[in-house]
Design a protein around this motif. Structure first.
Motif, PDB file in Angstrom:
ATOM      1  N   THR A 117       4.648 -42.900  -6.308  1.00 22.69           N
ATOM      2  CA  THR A 117       5.369 -41.636  -6.214  1.00 22.69           C
ATOM      3  C   THR A 117       5.888 -41.426  -4.794  1.00 22.69           C
ATOM      4  OG1 THR A 117       3.426 -40.314  -5.577  1.00 22.69           O
ATOM      5  CG2 THR A 117       3.831 -40.612  -7.945  1.00 22.69           C
ATOM      6  N   LEU A 118       6.934 -40.612  -4.673  1.00 22.52           N
ATOM      7  CA  LEU A 118       7.468 -40.298  -3.345  1.00 22.52           C
ATOM      8  C   LEU A 118       6.461 -39.473  -2.543  1.00 22.52           C
ATOM      9  CD1 LEU A 118      11.199 -39.453  -4.173  1.00 22.52           C
ATOM     10  CD2 LEU A 118      10.285 -41.524  -3.103  1.00 22.52           C
ATOM     11  N   LYS A 119       5.668 -38.667  -3.230  1.00 21.41           N
ATOM     12  CA  LYS A 119       4.647 -37.892  -2.525  1.00 21.41           C
ATOM     13  C   LYS A 119       3.662 -38.828  -1.830  1.00 21.41           C
ATOM     14  CE  LYS A 119       1.088 -34.345  -3.128  1.00 21.41           C
ATOM     15  NZ  LYS A 119       0.405 -33.425  -4.070  1.00 21.41           N
ATOM     16  N   LYS A 120       3.233 -39.869  -2.526  1.00 21.52           N
ATOM     17  CA  LYS A 120       2.328 -40.835  -1.912  1.00 21.52           C
ATOM     18  C   LYS A 120       2.999 -41.526  -0.728  1.00 21.52           C
ATOM     19  CE  LYS A 120      -0.994 -42.038  -5.517  1.00 21.52           C
ATOM     20  NZ  LYS A 120      -1.721 -43.146  -6.165  1.00 21.52           N
ATOM     21  N   CYS A 121       4.294 -41.798  -0.853  1.00 20.83           N
ATOM     22  CA  CYS A 121       5.012 -42.439   0.248  1.00 20.83           C
ATOM     23  C   CYS A 121       5.022 -41.554   1.489  1.00 20.83           C
ATOM     24  CB  CYS A 121       6.442 -42.769  -0.179  1.00 20.83           C
ATOM     25  SG  CYS A 121       6.540 -44.075  -1.432  1.00 20.83           S
ATOM     26  N   LYS A 122       5.218 -40.260   1.304  1.00 20.85           N
ATOM     27  CA  LYS A 122       5.208 -39.349   2.449  1.00 20.85           C
ATOM     28  C   LYS A 122       3.824 -39.292   3.089  1.00 20.85           C
ATOM     29  CE  LYS A 122       8.955 -36.352   0.857  1.00 20.85           C
ATOM     30  NZ  LYS A 122       9.345 -34.986   0.431  1.00 20.85           N
ATOM     31  N   VAL A 123       2.787 -39.267   2.255  1.00 22.04           N
ATOM     32  CA  VAL A 123       1.419 -39.248   2.782  1.00 22.04           C
ATOM     33  C   VAL A 123       1.143 -40.536   3.550  1.00 22.04           C
ATOM     34  CG1 VAL A 123      -1.032 -39.161   2.189  1.00 22.04           C
ATOM     35  CG2 VAL A 123       0.586 -37.693   0.979  1.00 22.04           C
ATOM     36  N   PHE A 124       1.573 -41.664   2.995  1.00 23.23           N
ATOM     37  CA  PHE A 124       1.392 -42.936   3.681  1.00 23.23           C
ATOM     38  C   PHE A 124       2.160 -42.952   5.006  1.00 23.23           C
ATOM     39  CE2 PHE A 124       2.861 -47.472   4.155  1.00 23.23           C
ATOM     40  CZ  PHE A 124       1.662 -47.946   4.673  1.00 23.23           C
ATOM     41  N   GLY A 125       3.346 -42.374   5.021  1.00 22.20           N
ATOM     42  CA  GLY A 125       4.117 -42.274   6.263  1.00 22.20           C
ATOM     43  C   GLY A 125       3.375 -41.481   7.324  1.00 22.20           C
ATOM     44  N   ARG A 126       2.742 -40.384   6.912  1.00 24.28           N
ATOM     45  CA  ARG A 126       1.944 -39.592   7.872  1.00 24.28           C
ATOM     46  C   ARG A 126       0.742 -40.380   8.364  1.00 24.28           C
ATOM     47  NH1 ARG A 126       2.383 -35.212   3.466  1.00 24.28           N
ATOM     48  NH2 ARG A 126       4.482 -34.407   3.841  1.00 24.28           N
ATOM     49  N   LEU A 127       0.164 -41.174   7.467  1.00 19.60           N
ATOM     50  CA  LEU A 127      -0.950 -42.037   7.867  1.00 19.60           C
ATOM     51  C   LEU A 127      -0.481 -43.050   8.916  1.00 19.60           C
ATOM     52  CD1 LEU A 127      -3.916 -42.952   7.297  1.00 19.60           C
ATOM     53  CD2 LEU A 127      -2.954 -44.533   5.619  1.00 19.60           C
ATOM     54  N   CYS A 128       0.698 -43.634   8.706  1.00 18.94           N
ATOM     55  CA  CYS A 128       1.259 -44.567   9.687  1.00 18.94           C
ATOM     56  C   CYS A 128       1.471 -43.871  11.031  1.00 18.94           C
ATOM     57  CB  CYS A 128       2.587 -45.130   9.183  1.00 18.94           C
ATOM     58  SG  CYS A 128       2.447 -46.246   7.761  1.00 18.94           S
TER      59      CYS A 128
END
Length: 225
Positions: free
Chosen positions: A105-116
């Motif tokens: 999901t795009l939501k997971k992608c945004k969370v992963f981006g914040r993790l990065c």
């Protein structure tokens, strides 16, 4: 593709790209004037033109959702982040793209981006970052709010069915069982039990991974989203 995405990550213009601009690129609606203002858009257009199936477009959108979270980073932070993730098997960009591929999901992608972004700012060791990446990939994200019900050093009795997602994800663990002492009971009535006690209490604590998620939860999941 990895060379183009590395160029996008390192670009100072990344902070000027928005989700809306990415959508316009993918829909062939970006104007030459905007591309002149933000030249790195040419690279995104090139990627889109090379990989133009529907599945490719979805992947590009997912990957850009991650990279847009890195726009606030400076050059030193970006370089340190990429250098930390490099190993003999994969480049940092390959690791990022392979991680994106497992995010549905795009939501997971945004969370992963914040993790990065947190990793780039030195908040995690590489192994912590990779474990949290795997957690985001496997989890139903709405379940993760349950970690907020724990204090980081607290022993807590729980209703196991409610907290099963945290148990399954390795975010909480059961401490050694405790049994209350068994004692002879004063039998005031005929049917009073002869003994009392022997009850078993189950306590749970956050694991190291759960504690790390608890510490950074609000940065990974801002309240305004």
């Amino acid at each position: 593709m990895k060379e183009q995405f590395q160029e996008i990550i390192k670009s100072k213009e990344l902070k000027d790209i928005s989700t809306e601009l990415v959508e316009k690129v993918l829909d062939n609606k970006i104007t030459d004037e905007v591309v002149k203002e933000i030249p790195i858009l040419k690279t995104i257009i090139a990627v889109k033109n090379i990989y133009n199936t529907y599945t490719d477009r979805i992947f590009i959108k997912k990957a850009m959702s991650v990279l847009l979270e890195l726009g606030e980073l400076n050059e030193v932070e970006k370089d340190a982040f990429l250098e930390d993730l490099e190993d003999i098997d994969e480049t940092a960009v390959e690791k990022i793209l392979m991680s994106v591929d497992k995010l549905e999901t795009l939501k997971k992608c945004k969370v992963f981006g914040r993790l990065c972004k947190l990793k780039a700012r030195g908040e995690f060791y590489v192994d912590q970052f990779l474990r949290l990446t795997n957690l985001i990939q496997r989890a139903y994200l709405d379940d993760l709010i349950l970690v907020k019900n724990f204090n980081r050093l607290e022993r807590k009795e729980i209703y196991e069915e409610e907290y099963y997602p945290l148990i399954a994800l390795g975010l909480i663990y059961q401490e050694r069982l405790e049994q209350t002492p068994i004692e002879r009971n004063h039998q005031y009535e005929e049917y009073d039990p002869e003994f009392k006690g022997g009850n078993i209490k189950l306590y749970y604590r956050l694991t190291d991974l759960g504690s790390t998620l608890h510490l950074f939860y609000d940065e990974l999941f801002p309240k305004n989203e």
